[in-house]
Design an enzyme around this catalytic site. Structure first.
Site, PDB file in Angstrom:
ATOM      1  N   ARG A  74       6.370   1.796   5.404  1.00 27.53           N
ATOM      2  CA  ARG A  74       6.950   0.552   5.919  1.00 27.53           C
ATOM      3  C   ARG A  74       6.052  -0.076   6.993  1.00 27.53           C
ATOM      4  O   ARG A  74       5.904  -1.296   7.073  1.00 27.53           O
ATOM      5  CB  ARG A  74       8.344   0.834   6.485  1.00 27.53           C
ATOM      6  CG  ARG A  74       9.054  -0.390   7.024  1.00 27.53           C
ATOM      7  CD  ARG A  74      10.523  -0.080   7.311  1.00 27.53           C
ATOM      8  NE  ARG A  74      11.252  -1.237   7.819  1.00 27.53           N
ATOM      9  CZ  ARG A  74      11.840  -1.281   9.025  1.00 27.53           C
ATOM     10  NH1 ARG A  74      11.777  -0.236   9.840  1.00 27.53           N
ATOM     11  NH2 ARG A  74      12.480  -2.357   9.414  1.00 27.53           N
ATOM     12  N   HIS A  78       4.659  -3.869   7.278  1.00 31.27           N
ATOM     13  CA  HIS A  78       4.904  -4.751   8.429  1.00 31.27           C
ATOM     14  C   HIS A  78       3.602  -5.143   9.123  1.00 31.27           C
ATOM     15  O   HIS A  78       3.527  -6.195   9.754  1.00 31.27           O
ATOM     16  CB  HIS A  78       5.879  -4.092   9.406  1.00 31.27           C
ATOM     17  CG  HIS A  78       7.304  -4.151   8.940  1.00 31.27           C
ATOM     18  ND1 HIS A  78       8.376  -4.154   9.786  1.00 31.27           N
ATOM     19  CD2 HIS A  78       7.827  -4.245   7.682  1.00 31.27           C
ATOM     20  CE1 HIS A  78       9.514  -4.221   9.083  1.00 31.27           C
ATOM     21  NE2 HIS A  78       9.194  -4.272   7.802  1.00 31.27           N
ATOM     22  N   ASN A 107      11.227  -4.524  13.989  1.00 31.24           N
ATOM     23  CA  ASN A 107      10.461  -3.285  14.138  1.00 31.24           C
ATOM     24  C   ASN A 107      11.060  -2.291  15.136  1.00 31.24           C
ATOM     25  O   ASN A 107      10.886  -1.082  14.979  1.00 31.24           O
ATOM     26  CB  ASN A 107       9.029  -3.600  14.589  1.00 31.24           C
ATOM     27  CG  ASN A 107       8.250  -4.355  13.527  1.00 31.24           C
ATOM     28  OD1 ASN A 107       8.460  -4.152  12.328  1.00 31.24           O
ATOM     29  ND2 ASN A 107       7.373  -5.249  13.959  1.00 31.24           N
ATOM     30  N   HIS A 206      12.102   1.614  -1.194  1.00 30.99           N
ATOM     31  CA  HIS A 206      13.453   1.894  -0.698  1.00 30.99           C
ATOM     32  C   HIS A 206      14.107   3.043  -1.463  1.00 30.99           C
ATOM     33  O   HIS A 206      15.312   3.192  -1.427  1.00 30.99           O
ATOM     34  CB  HIS A 206      14.313   0.614  -0.754  1.00 30.99           C
ATOM     35  CG  HIS A 206      13.868  -0.428   0.231  1.00 30.99           C
ATOM     36  ND1 HIS A 206      14.380  -1.711   0.269  1.00 30.99           N
ATOM     37  CD2 HIS A 206      12.940  -0.372   1.221  1.00 30.99           C
ATOM     38  CE1 HIS A 206      13.785  -2.400   1.238  1.00 30.99           C
ATOM     39  NE2 HIS A 206      12.905  -1.611   1.830  1.00 30.99           N
TER      40      HIS A 206
HETATM   41  C1  HEM Z   1      11.509  -7.082  -0.280  1.00 33.76           C
HETATM   42  C2  HEM Z   1      11.772  -7.310   0.985  1.00 33.76           C
HETATM   43  C3  HEM Z   1      12.149  -6.212   1.947  1.00 33.76           C
HETATM   44  C4  HEM Z   1      13.189  -6.222   2.808  1.00 33.76           C
HETATM   45  C5  HEM Z   1      14.187  -7.348   3.007  1.00 33.76           C
HETATM   46  C6  HEM Z   1      13.181  -4.960   3.491  1.00 33.76           C
HETATM   47  C7  HEM Z   1      14.102  -4.588   4.475  1.00 33.76           C
HETATM   48  C8  HEM Z   1      14.221  -3.326   4.972  1.00 33.76           C
HETATM   49  C9  HEM Z   1      15.215  -2.922   5.905  1.00 33.76           C
HETATM   50  C10 HEM Z   1      16.262  -3.817   6.557  1.00 33.76           C
HETATM   51  C11 HEM Z   1      15.056  -1.590   6.126  1.00 33.76           C
HETATM   52  C12 HEM Z   1      15.897  -0.702   7.031  1.00 33.76           C
HETATM   53  C13 HEM Z   1      15.263  -0.509   8.376  1.00 33.76           C
HETATM   54  C14 HEM Z   1      16.200   0.285   9.250  1.00 33.76           C
HETATM   55  O1  HEM Z   1      17.322  -0.172   9.472  1.00 33.76           O
HETATM   56  O2  HEM Z   1      15.814   1.370   9.733  1.00 33.76           O
HETATM   57  C15 HEM Z   1      13.945  -1.157   5.319  1.00 33.76           C
HETATM   58  C16 HEM Z   1      13.497   0.142   5.263  1.00 33.76           C
HETATM   59  C17 HEM Z   1      12.351   0.507   4.580  1.00 33.76           C
HETATM   60  N1  HEM Z   1      11.487  -0.341   3.935  1.00 33.76           N
HETATM   61 FE1  HEM Z   1      11.838  -2.242   3.426  1.00 33.76          FE
HETATM   62  N2  HEM Z   1      12.150  -4.211   3.025  1.00 33.76           N
HETATM   63  C18 HEM Z   1      11.470  -4.935   2.085  1.00 33.76           C
HETATM   64  C19 HEM Z   1      10.336  -4.555   1.431  1.00 33.76           C
HETATM   65  C20 HEM Z   1       9.649  -3.394   1.663  1.00 33.76           C
HETATM   66  C21 HEM Z   1       8.308  -3.114   1.237  1.00 33.76           C
HETATM   67  C22 HEM Z   1       7.413  -4.099   0.503  1.00 33.76           C
HETATM   68  C23 HEM Z   1       8.028  -1.860   1.641  1.00 33.76           C
HETATM   69  C24 HEM Z   1       6.753  -1.065   1.496  1.00 33.76           C
HETATM   70  C25 HEM Z   1       5.784  -1.341   0.679  1.00 33.76           C
HETATM   71  C26 HEM Z   1       9.190  -1.349   2.310  1.00 33.76           C
HETATM   72  C27 HEM Z   1       9.341  -0.071   2.801  1.00 33.76           C
HETATM   73  C28 HEM Z   1      10.455   0.401   3.442  1.00 33.76           C
HETATM   74  C29 HEM Z   1      10.675   1.801   3.762  1.00 33.76           C
HETATM   75  C30 HEM Z   1       9.791   2.962   3.352  1.00 33.76           C
HETATM   76  C31 HEM Z   1      11.862   1.862   4.489  1.00 33.76           C
HETATM   77  C32 HEM Z   1      12.487   3.110   5.122  1.00 33.76           C
HETATM   78  C33 HEM Z   1      11.901   3.211   6.527  1.00 33.76           C
HETATM   79  C34 HEM Z   1      12.305   4.444   7.301  1.00 33.76           C
HETATM   80  O3  HEM Z   1      13.065   5.281   6.828  1.00 33.76           O
HETATM   81  O4  HEM Z   1      11.825   4.569   8.443  1.00 33.76           O
HETATM   82  N3  HEM Z   1      10.145  -2.316   2.333  1.00 33.76           N
HETATM   83  N4  HEM Z   1      13.446  -2.236   4.640  1.00 33.76           N
END
Ligand code: HEM
Ligand SMILES: *[C@@H]1O[C@H](CO)[C@@H](O)[C@H](O)[C@H]1NC(C)=O
Ligand SMILES: *[C@@H]1O[C@H](CO)[C@@H](O)[C@H](O)[C@H]1NC(C)=O
Length: 341
Positions: A74, A78, A107, A206
């Site tokens: 992630r 970002h 973030n 995700h």
């Molecule tokens: C398509 C649009 C996307 C949206 C709206 C989005 C939104 C989010 C949100 C709201 C979270 C939760 C953060 C939290 O509350 O801790 C999240 C987690 C995550 N996102 Fe996305 N995301 C998107 C695309 C992506 C992309 C492109 C990647 C990587 C290439 C990604 C990788 C991740 C990962 C791995 C997590 C888990 C993070 C953790 O456990 O620390 N996301 N995302």
């Protein structure tokens, strides 16, 4: 007269030669990176251990805390979406200066894994001072995280340079919020040169990590005037999530986090797409990929063909890693990823 013409021709030829020589000197002194593109094995001669050092740092961290693989993937996303993949997300805010990217609500406090990058950077710096950029270390770390969490392998072209600017105020213009619909997501990714196919493939991230309840609790209760619960979510899944997420009105209950993928929470796999087909996507931005006619078929394909999705995922990560990069003499090689030199 004849003599003069001859001399001036020789002088001109000599001048031309000098210009050519000067140009090639300029080219060499920019470290062989004057071409503005990245390449695999960029540090093969200048720091051959770099990628191994990063891989080992990621392995140590992820074996202690599997969630860090999600955090690093992630973090690379970002980084790349705000001012390109220039390590700007790694910079700390300084007192008396505008807040940095990492302190934006998108973030902080959710982005995790900064210590892993610090660790890898310190070890790389000890071996090859001022050679390997923080932006590249982050790109390598994301790749190594995908390898560990999903057995997904791809090569990372490198040669990125580190930026000197990081502004919280720029984050929300580029990082999509969890309530976006498929059209908004497609437009957002297109602005970064990524296709709908890339966007759907990358959303497969995700399938690991967590989301805090605040990112989806609007879907669980009080959704809108017609529906108390988001009708695009399986009611049994919503009921289960309500047991994990206390109502916002219940006061100082904090903002718990739940797994993005309840089937295989620490495996980077295509179960995520199966969840969407079963109306068990956690975020609006997840479920919309199945509910929108423009992306539905991509979701179904990825749910069916895991190995095909893995290839698309690797390809899309490489493409994302090239967004607006600094190369050659642009930017700098930071010695500490949290501060500009
Ligand atoms: C398509 C649009 C996307 C949206 C709206 C989005 C939104 C989010 C949100 C709201 C979270 C939760 C953060 C939290 O509350 O801790 C999240 C987690 C995550 N996102 Fe996305 N995301 C998107 C695309 C992506 C992309 C492109 C990647 C990587 C290439 C990604 C990788 C991740 C990962 C791995 C997590 C888990 C993070 C953790 O456990 O620390 N996301 N995302
Ligand atoms: C997506 O959101 C935009 C902006 O709110 C809206 O104009 C559009 O109609 C929505 N698209 C769909 C398919 O719901
Ligand atoms: C509530 O949401 C549903 C599903 O998104 C939508 O069809 C409906 O029009 C919304 N109702 C109101 C009053 O906004």
């Amino acid at each position: 007269m004849m003599m003069n013409a001859k001399i001036s021709r020789v002088v001109m030829a000599a001048q031309a030669l000098i210009v050519v020589l000067l140009l090639s000197v300029v080219k060499c002194s920019s470290g062989g990176s004057s071409s503005s593109s990245l390449r695999v094995g960029f540090y093969a001669r200048t720091c051959p251990q770099a990628e191994t050092i990063v891989r080992r740092a990621v392995a140590r961290a992820v074996s202690r805390n599997p969630g860090l693989a999600a955090g690093l993937i992630r973090m690379h996303f970002h980084d790349c979406f705000v001012r390109g993949c220039d390590g700007s997300v790694l910079l700390d805010s300084l007192p008396g200066r505008p807040a940095a990217e990492k302190d934006n609500v998108a973030n902080f406090p959710s982005l995790r894994g900064f210590e892993v990058i610090d660790d890898a950077k310190a070890l790389v710096e000890a071996r090859c001072p001022r050679t390997v950029s923080c932006a590249d270390i982050l790109a390598f770390a994301a790749r190594d995280s995908a390898a560990r969490a999903g057995n997904i392998w791809y090569e990372v072209p490198s040669g990125r340079r580190d930026g000197r600017v990081s502004l919280s105020s720029e984050v929300l213009q580029s990082i999509p919020p969890p309530f976006f619909n498929a059209t908004q997501l497609r437009d957002n990714f297109r602005r970064k040169g990524l296709s709908a196919d890339d966007m759907v493939a990358l959303s497969g991230s995700h399938s690991i990590g967590v989301s805090h309840c605040s990112a989806f609790s609007n879907r669980l209760a009080g959704f809108n005037a017609t529906f108390d619960q988001d009708p695009s979510m399986d009611p049994r899944f919503a009921a289960f999530l309500r047991t994990r997420c206390p109502p916002a009105s219940s006061g100082n209950s904090g903002d718990p986090a739940v797994s993005n993928d309840f089937q295989t929470p620490t495996r980077l796999d295509n179960r995520y797409y199966e969840n969407l087909v079963n109306r068990r996507g956690l975020l609006t931005s997840d479920q919309t990929l199945f509910d929108s006619p423009t992306t539905r078929n991509l979701v179904i394909q990825n749910a069916r063909l895991g190995s095909n999705w893995e290839k698309k995922f690797g390809g899309a990560m490489v493409k994302m890693g090239k967004i607006e990069v600094l190369t050659g003499r642009q930017g700098e090689i930071r010695t500490n990823c949290r501060f500009v030199n």
